[in-house]
Write a protein that holds these residues in place. Structure first.
Motif, PDB file in Angstrom:
ATOM      1  N   GLY A 177     -21.813 -37.280  -7.952  1.00  0.00           N
ATOM      2  CA  GLY A 177     -22.904 -37.034  -7.019  1.00  0.00           C
ATOM      3  C   GLY A 177     -22.442 -36.810  -5.599  1.00  0.00           C
ATOM      4  O   GLY A 177     -23.221 -36.935  -4.652  1.00  0.00           O
ATOM      5  N   ALA A 178     -21.156 -36.486  -5.432  1.00  0.00           N
ATOM      6  CA  ALA A 178     -20.620 -36.206  -4.101  1.00  0.00           C
ATOM      7  C   ALA A 178     -20.707 -34.716  -3.808  1.00  0.00           C
ATOM      8  O   ALA A 178     -21.088 -33.915  -4.666  1.00  0.00           O
ATOM      9  CB  ALA A 178     -19.173 -36.688  -4.004  1.00  0.00           C
ATOM     10  N   ALA A 184     -16.838 -44.627  -9.632  1.00  0.00           N
ATOM     11  CA  ALA A 184     -17.192 -43.234  -9.339  1.00  0.00           C
ATOM     12  C   ALA A 184     -18.518 -43.153  -8.591  1.00  0.00           C
ATOM     13  O   ALA A 184     -18.711 -42.300  -7.709  1.00  0.00           O
ATOM     14  CB  ALA A 184     -17.250 -42.423 -10.625  1.00  0.00           C
ATOM     15  N   ASP A 185     -19.454 -44.061  -8.897  1.00  0.00           N
ATOM     16  CA  ASP A 185     -20.759 -44.040  -8.239  1.00  0.00           C
ATOM     17  C   ASP A 185     -20.650 -44.295  -6.743  1.00  0.00           C
ATOM     18  O   ASP A 185     -21.557 -43.952  -5.978  1.00  0.00           O
ATOM     19  CB  ASP A 185     -21.690 -45.084  -8.876  1.00  0.00           C
ATOM     20  CG  ASP A 185     -22.184 -44.636 -10.245  1.00  0.00           C
ATOM     21  OD1 ASP A 185     -22.026 -43.441 -10.558  1.00  0.00           O
ATOM     22  OD2 ASP A 185     -22.732 -45.481 -10.978  1.00  0.00           O
ATOM     23  N   ASP A 186     -19.559 -44.914  -6.313  1.00  0.00           N
ATOM     24  CA  ASP A 186     -19.393 -45.192  -4.887  1.00  0.00           C
ATOM     25  C   ASP A 186     -19.235 -43.908  -4.070  1.00  0.00           C
ATOM     26  O   ASP A 186     -19.325 -43.946  -2.835  1.00  0.00           O
ATOM     27  CB  ASP A 186     -18.178 -46.089  -4.654  1.00  0.00           C
ATOM     28  CG  ASP A 186     -18.391 -47.486  -5.228  1.00  0.00           C
ATOM     29  OD1 ASP A 186     -19.552 -47.931  -5.269  1.00  0.00           O
ATOM     30  OD2 ASP A 186     -17.404 -48.117  -5.637  1.00  0.00           O
ATOM     31  N   LEU A 187     -18.979 -42.800  -4.751  1.00  0.00           N
ATOM     32  CA  LEU A 187     -18.843 -41.512  -4.052  1.00  0.00           C
ATOM     33  C   LEU A 187     -20.171 -40.777  -3.907  1.00  0.00           C
ATOM     34  O   LEU A 187     -20.211 -39.695  -3.321  1.00  0.00           O
ATOM     35  CB  LEU A 187     -17.849 -40.610  -4.792  1.00  0.00           C
ATOM     36  CG  LEU A 187     -16.387 -41.051  -4.815  1.00  0.00           C
ATOM     37  CD1 LEU A 187     -15.538 -40.031  -5.556  1.00  0.00           C
ATOM     38  CD2 LEU A 187     -15.857 -41.261  -3.410  1.00  0.00           C
ATOM     39  N   ARG A 188     -21.229 -41.360  -4.462  1.00  0.00           N
ATOM     40  CA  ARG A 188     -22.522 -40.680  -4.409  1.00  0.00           C
ATOM     41  C   ARG A 188     -22.910 -40.381  -2.957  1.00  0.00           C
ATOM     42  O   ARG A 188     -22.836 -41.258  -2.082  1.00  0.00           O
ATOM     43  CB  ARG A 188     -23.592 -41.542  -5.085  1.00  0.00           C
ATOM     44  CG  ARG A 188     -24.930 -40.822  -5.256  1.00  0.00           C
ATOM     45  CD  ARG A 188     -25.872 -41.648  -6.099  1.00  0.00           C
ATOM     46  NE  ARG A 188     -25.306 -41.942  -7.399  1.00  0.00           N
ATOM     47  CZ  ARG A 188     -25.296 -41.098  -8.444  1.00  0.00           C
ATOM     48  NH1 ARG A 188     -25.829 -39.885  -8.281  1.00  0.00           N
ATOM     49  NH2 ARG A 188     -24.764 -41.448  -9.593  1.00  0.00           N
ATOM     50  N   ASP A 189     -23.264 -39.129  -2.743  1.00  0.00           N
ATOM     51  CA  ASP A 189     -23.695 -38.627  -1.424  1.00  0.00           C
ATOM     52  C   ASP A 189     -22.564 -38.528  -0.405  1.00  0.00           C
ATOM     53  O   ASP A 189     -22.814 -38.216   0.765  1.00  0.00           O
ATOM     54  CB  ASP A 189     -24.821 -39.493  -0.846  1.00  0.00           C
ATOM     55  CG  ASP A 189     -26.059 -39.499  -1.736  1.00  0.00           C
ATOM     56  OD1 ASP A 189     -26.342 -38.452  -2.346  1.00  0.00           O
ATOM     57  OD2 ASP A 189     -26.724 -40.543  -1.817  1.00  0.00           O
ATOM     58  N   ALA A 190     -21.323 -38.806  -0.843  1.00  0.00           N
ATOM     59  CA  ALA A 190     -20.189 -38.632   0.075  1.00  0.00           C
ATOM     60  C   ALA A 190     -19.827 -37.154   0.180  1.00  0.00           C
ATOM     61  O   ALA A 190     -20.059 -36.370  -0.749  1.00  0.00           O
ATOM     62  CB  ALA A 190     -18.991 -39.425  -0.421  1.00  0.00           C
ATOM     63  N   ASP A 191     -19.256 -36.767   1.321  1.00  0.00           N
ATOM     64  CA  ASP A 191     -18.773 -35.404   1.523  1.00  0.00           C
ATOM     65  C   ASP A 191     -17.254 -35.442   1.614  1.00  0.00           C
ATOM     66  O   ASP A 191     -16.695 -36.116   2.488  1.00  0.00           O
ATOM     67  CB  ASP A 191     -19.356 -34.791   2.801  1.00  0.00           C
ATOM     68  CG  ASP A 191     -20.851 -34.521   2.681  1.00  0.00           C
ATOM     69  OD1 ASP A 191     -21.295 -34.222   1.558  1.00  0.00           O
ATOM     70  OD2 ASP A 191     -21.561 -34.625   3.697  1.00  0.00           O
ATOM     71  N   LEU A 192     -16.586 -34.691   0.718  1.00  0.00           N
ATOM     72  CA  LEU A 192     -15.127 -34.712   0.650  1.00  0.00           C
ATOM     73  C   LEU A 192     -14.522 -33.462   1.274  1.00  0.00           C
ATOM     74  O   LEU A 192     -15.094 -32.369   1.189  1.00  0.00           O
ATOM     75  CB  LEU A 192     -14.677 -34.822  -0.804  1.00  0.00           C
ATOM     76  CG  LEU A 192     -15.162 -36.033  -1.600  1.00  0.00           C
ATOM     77  CD1 LEU A 192     -14.525 -36.039  -2.979  1.00  0.00           C
ATOM     78  CD2 LEU A 192     -14.859 -37.326  -0.878  1.00  0.00           C
ATOM     79  N   LEU A 193     -13.359 -33.634   1.879  1.00  0.00           N
ATOM     80  CA  LEU A 193     -12.566 -32.499   2.340  1.00  0.00           C
ATOM     81  C   LEU A 193     -11.868 -31.883   1.135  1.00  0.00           C
ATOM     82  O   LEU A 193     -11.273 -32.598   0.321  1.00  0.00           O
ATOM     83  CB  LEU A 193     -11.520 -32.952   3.358  1.00  0.00           C
ATOM     84  CG  LEU A 193     -12.038 -33.658   4.614  1.00  0.00           C
ATOM     85  CD1 LEU A 193     -10.874 -34.217   5.418  1.00  0.00           C
ATOM     86  CD2 LEU A 193     -12.872 -32.712   5.459  1.00  0.00           C
TER      87      LEU A 193
END
Length: 311
Positions: free
Chosen positions: A212-213, A183-192
């Motif tokens: 944190g996304a 789940a931490d790999d999504l930190r600061d990612a922007d999702l559609l």
């Protein structure tokens, strides 16, 4: 006052148009209008504001229409109780499902429903969650398949299964080379994400807050298929529910699916119906069929790690 006239009033409340309400009630417009005037005369109040280009119910009209929905639902339940006492496994069931689940779940379950209840007429309604809940409350649906949590003490809720999410990324994205992620790999990612009103949007936002996304600005999809196409076009990444990437949904060029290694984010799917429903015992049996969804459908599909195909 009779049940027929109350049904006319409810139809007018729903359609806000005499012609459409009459059509839905299988009567002529003059007949419906005449009967509603008789109802107003009998009650001694004005129920309807009549204007040349619009129809509105008065405040008391809205209140009486809401009570009328309850009366109609109660009468329907009495009829259903009597009918099911004669033949518990026949008749019709009005079942609501939300759009990001219905087309992906039903192909796996409906054949088993038909096999178990060959005389059952299952009437399916695809609507957003808030509409399903409203139709459940006023008796226009018998049951709904929804995502938890549900905050309504009037509903009986039977959990069915937990559906994990997978992350869909463009095949050209650096993360596409990975098989799993945390789940931490999504930190600061922007999702559609989907537009407002879809429960999947709320579920995805919950995942974003935990990881944190965030949401990608300037785009909100109207459907899950739009999201899928935007990912394939390289616009961004998104979360997809597991059933939406299982056969018979075809794999899509340009997309890689990544699964979460530990404690994958998921949504809990349940069936809900009114505690007062005359169908309670039968709906328990129907829920049991949905609960028997094959376990492999909630696991990553074989094509999830395929290159260059993925969703």
């Amino acid at each position: 006052m009779n049940l027929r006239d109350l049904k006319y009033l409810v139809a007018l409340a729903e359609h806000r148009h005499f012609g459409r309400a009459a059509h839905a009630s299988f009567v002529s417009q003059p007949t419906l209008s005449t009967q509603l005037r008789k109802l107003e005369d009998e009650l001694g109040v004005t129920l309807i504001e009549r204007a040349p280009r619009r129809v509105m119910l008065t405040p008391v009209g809205l209140q009486i229409a809401e009570r009328a929905r309850g009366v109609i639902a109660a009468v329907d339940q009495m009829s259903e109780l009597a009918r099911r006492s004669r033949d518990p496994e026949a008749g019709s069931v009005r079942l609501g499902l939300f759009p990001t689940l219905a087309p992906y779940l039903l192909p796996h379950v409906l054949p088993h429903v038909r096999e178990r209840f060959p005389r059952l007429e299952l009437l399916l309604v695809e609507e957003k969650t808030d509409q399903i809940l409203q139709r459940l409350r006023d008796g226009r649906l018998d049951a709904g398949i929804l995502a938890l949590p549900l905050h309504d003490d009037q509903l009986r809720v039977e959990p069915l299964f937990d559906e994990p999410f997978v992350l869909a990324v463009p095949i050209t994205h650096p993360m596409a080379k990975r098989r799993t992620l945390a789940a931490d790999d999504l930190r600061d990612a922007d999702l559609l994400l989907l537009e407002e009103g879809h429960c999947l949007r709320d579920q995805a936002l919950d995942v974003c807050r935990l990881a944190g996304a965030g949401e990608r600005d300037g785009f909100r999809a109207t459907s899950l298929e739009t999201l899928r196409q935007m990912v394939a076009a390289g616009v961004g990444m998104t979360l997809l529910p597991m059933l939406a990437v299982q056969p018979p949904v075809p794999a899509s060029d340009g997309i890689a699916l990544l699964t979460f290694a530990d404690a994958p984010p998921h949504r809990r799917i349940a069936m809900a119906w009114r505690r007062s429903s005359a169908m309670d015992g039968f709906l328990e049996q129907l829920a049991a069929i949905f609960r028997q969804l094959p376990a492999h459908l909630l696991q990553p599909p074989k094509h999830a790690s395929a290159r260059p195909r993925g969703a």
